[in-house]
Design a protein around this motif. Structure first.
Motif, PDB file in Angstrom:
ATOM      1  N   VAL A   7       1.139  -1.461   0.085  1.00 46.53           N
ATOM      2  CA  VAL A   7       0.208   0.201   0.027  1.00 46.53           C
ATOM      3  C   VAL A   7       1.056   1.421  -0.170  1.00 46.53           C
ATOM      4  CG1 VAL A   7      -2.120   1.013   1.155  1.00 46.53           C
ATOM      5  CG2 VAL A   7      -1.589  -0.954   1.175  1.00 46.53           C
ATOM      6  N   SER A   8       0.968   2.119  -1.227  1.00 49.23           N
ATOM      7  CA  SER A   8       1.513   3.599  -0.750  1.00 49.23           C
ATOM      8  C   SER A   8       0.693   4.579  -1.657  1.00 49.23           C
ATOM      9  CB  SER A   8       2.478   2.969  -2.201  1.00 49.23           C
ATOM     10  OG  SER A   8       3.214   4.193  -1.507  1.00 49.23           O
ATOM     11  N   TYR A  29      -9.302   4.294   0.229  1.00 52.66           N
ATOM     12  CA  TYR A  29      -8.503   3.151   0.758  1.00 52.66           C
ATOM     13  C   TYR A  29      -9.403   2.615   1.575  1.00 52.66           C
ATOM     14  CZ  TYR A  29      -4.042   4.439  -1.235  1.00 52.66           C
ATOM     15  OH  TYR A  29      -2.800   5.414  -2.412  1.00 52.66           O
ATOM     16  N   ILE A  33      -8.347  -1.480   2.263  1.00 54.49           N
ATOM     17  CA  ILE A  33      -8.054  -2.189   2.801  1.00 54.49           C
ATOM     18  C   ILE A  33      -8.631  -3.215   3.957  1.00 54.49           C
ATOM     19  CG2 ILE A  33      -6.435  -1.551   5.232  1.00 54.49           C
ATOM     20  CD1 ILE A  33      -6.197   1.071   4.050  1.00 54.49           C
ATOM     21  N   PHE A  43       0.371  -6.762   5.065  1.00 57.16           N
ATOM     22  CA  PHE A  43       0.684  -5.051   4.530  1.00 57.16           C
ATOM     23  C   PHE A  43       1.935  -5.639   4.316  1.00 57.16           C
ATOM     24  CE2 PHE A  43      -3.634  -5.220   5.971  1.00 57.16           C
ATOM     25  CZ  PHE A  43      -4.862  -5.059   4.751  1.00 57.16           C
ATOM     26  N   VAL A  45       4.226  -1.371   3.612  1.00 59.93           N
ATOM     27  CA  VAL A  45       3.414  -0.017   4.324  1.00 59.93           C
ATOM     28  C   VAL A  45       4.751   0.907   3.671  1.00 59.93           C
ATOM     29  CG1 VAL A  45       2.017   2.319   4.744  1.00 59.93           C
ATOM     30  CG2 VAL A  45       1.116  -0.546   5.105  1.00 59.93           C
ATOM     31  N   ASP A  52       0.786   7.195   3.522  1.00 59.13           N
ATOM     32  CA  ASP A  52       1.783   6.546   4.495  1.00 59.13           C
ATOM     33  C   ASP A  52       1.536   5.597   5.614  1.00 59.13           C
ATOM     34  OD1 ASP A  52       1.824   4.963   1.973  1.00 59.13           O
ATOM     35  OD2 ASP A  52       4.823   5.971   1.956  1.00 59.13           O
ATOM     36  N   VAL A  55      -2.933   4.556   6.755  1.00 62.69           N
ATOM     37  CA  VAL A  55      -2.963   3.274   6.840  1.00 62.69           C
ATOM     38  C   VAL A  55      -2.558   2.622   7.934  1.00 62.69           C
ATOM     39  CG1 VAL A  55      -2.171   1.649   5.459  1.00 62.69           C
ATOM     40  CG2 VAL A  55      -3.331   3.305   3.990  1.00 62.69           C
TER      41      VAL A  55
END
Length: 102
Positions: A7-8, A29, A33, A43, A45, A52, A55
């Motif tokens: 995830v970015s 997101y 997620i 994940f 990250v 970031d 998240v």
């Protein structure tokens, strides 16, 4: 088989405001997620400000443990909850009186 999902996202260095970052996170997101969480995946990250960080904060609230790895990323894993119950009788607690000397 557990999958590892990268995830970015965007951050303030791209000329977007924190408000825009938060709005993007909430709109785009969170749903994705949550789908990954439901699949019991892990994940990875990034470690920059913006998406970031959001998240990682969100994953922590969902019971994920964050583990920083040497390549500048954060790996996450879902913490297992122990739901084992036992039928043992509770043990009484007897308070002890302090010794008093005269």
């Amino acid at each position: 088989m557990t999958q590892l999902i990268m995830v970015s996202g965007s951050g303030p260095w791209r000329g977007v405001t924190q408000e825009e970052i938060l709005e993007t996170f909430d709109k785009h997101y969170v749903l994705l997620i949550d789908r990954v969480i439901a699949s019991k995946s892990s994940f990875i990250v990034g470690n920059t400000a913006g998406i970031d960080q959001l998240v990682k904060q969100y994953l922590e609230t969902q019971g994920y443990k964050l583990e920083f790895v040497s390549n500048g990323y954060t790996h996450t894993a879902k913490l297992e909850q122990n739901t084992t119950l036992s039928n043992q009788e509770p043990q009484p607690i007897t308070p002890t009186a302090p010794e008093v000397s005269f």
